[in-house]
Enzyme design. Structure first.
Site, short mmCIF file in Angstrom:
data_model
loop_
_atom_site.label_atom_id
_atom_site.label_comp_id
_atom_site.label_asym_id
_atom_site.label_seq_id
_atom_site.Cartn_x
_atom_site.Cartn_y
_atom_site.Cartn_z
N TYR A 160 0.84 -1.20 0.00
CA TYR A 160 0.00 0.00 0.00
C TYR A 160 0.88 1.25 0.00
O TYR A 160 1.98 1.26 0.54
CB TYR A 160 -0.96 0.02 1.20
CG TYR A 160 -0.30 0.10 2.56
CD1 TYR A 160 -0.17 1.32 3.22
CD2 TYR A 160 0.18 -1.04 3.20
CE1 TYR A 160 0.42 1.41 4.47
CE2 TYR A 160 0.76 -0.97 4.45
CZ TYR A 160 0.88 0.25 5.08
OH TYR A 160 1.47 0.33 6.32
N HIS A 220 6.65 3.15 16.84
CA HIS A 220 6.07 2.37 15.73
C HIS A 220 6.83 1.06 15.56
O HIS A 220 6.24 -0.01 15.39
CB HIS A 220 6.13 3.22 14.46
CG HIS A 220 5.29 2.71 13.35
ND1 HIS A 220 5.81 1.93 12.33
CD2 HIS A 220 3.98 2.88 13.05
CE1 HIS A 220 4.85 1.65 11.47
NE2 HIS A 220 3.73 2.20 11.88
#
Length: 231
Positions: free
Chosen positions: A133, A156
């Site tokens: 993506y 993250h």
């Protein structure tokens, strides 16, 4: 695995192209052996122009508008463009296809962690499943202090610490299309990608994502299996 030479890898220019296609039902007919041979030969020949075909992926059913995706990478973007054009022009499979989406990225060193090397560039084998993506950061992201962005990216990364079997390929795409980044996750099982993506939603960096579609997900398949599965 041998110790990676991060300086050499980060000095490497490598373009990636993810190209997604659909096939009209019945366009390939019922007798497909010659189509398989033609496509197999074509993809093998791409190595002669310096293009690596990382994989073919069956995305049918995970999207209503697409049937398969091709991942290629090369030192020059012109080589990827030539492969894309020749596939559509010279192969029976390519001539039966309609382009759905295509995106290009370029490996550049990670901003804060120079050891963060895309799996494909580190010499890792392709995963059995993939999720690709593009994404665009918020307008504020690049204006934040370095330490703030470093903290959020570290968080993250920590969110993914339980998913070492999911291998990331994150590459910049600035000026190469409509997106800033393209990300391809590879894994031995699809559920691992699903669970990881859910985990990553609960991080501060998520607040700075402005766009992150379309998604293209599916198993890596050999040419023969792909052609036989097409409508």
């Amino acid at each position: 695995m041998a110790r990676l030479d991060y300086d050499a890898l980060n000095a490497t220019l490598r373009y990636l192209m993810f190209s997604v296609f659909s096939v009209s039902p019945g366009a390939l007919g019922d007798q497909r052996d010659a189509i398989i041979d033609d496509a197999s030969t074509f993809f093998k020949q791409q190595e002669e122009r310096g293009v690596v075909v990382r994989g073919l992926y069956d995305v049918a059913g995970l999207r209503a508008d697409a049937d398969f995706m091709v991942w290629t990478h090369a030192e020059r973007v012109e080589a990827l463009q030539a492969t894309y054009a020749d596939f559509r022009r010279t192969t029976t499979l390519g001539r039966a296809c309609t382009p759905v989406w295509s995106g290009v990225g370029l490996h550049r060193p990670a901003e804060f962690n120079k050891s963060h090397i895309p799996a494909f560039l580190a010499g890792e084998e392709p995963g059995a499943y993939i999720c690709v993506y593009p994404f665009v950061r918020s307008y504020e992201w690049y204006l934040l202090p370095d330490e703030e962005r470093r903290r959020m990216l570290a968080e993250h990364g920590m969110a993914a610490r339980g998913y070492k079997d999911v291998r990331a390929n994150t590459v910049p795409a600035f000026a190469l299309g409509d997106y800033e980044w393209i990300l391809a996750f590879e894994a031995p099982e699809l559920d691992r990608i699903v669970d990881l993506m859910r985990e990553l939603r609960a991080t501060d960096a998520r607040r700075h994502t402005r766009a992150e579609t379309p998604f293209f997900t599916g198993p890596r398949v050999p040419v023969e299996q792909l052609v036989h599965s097409l409508p």
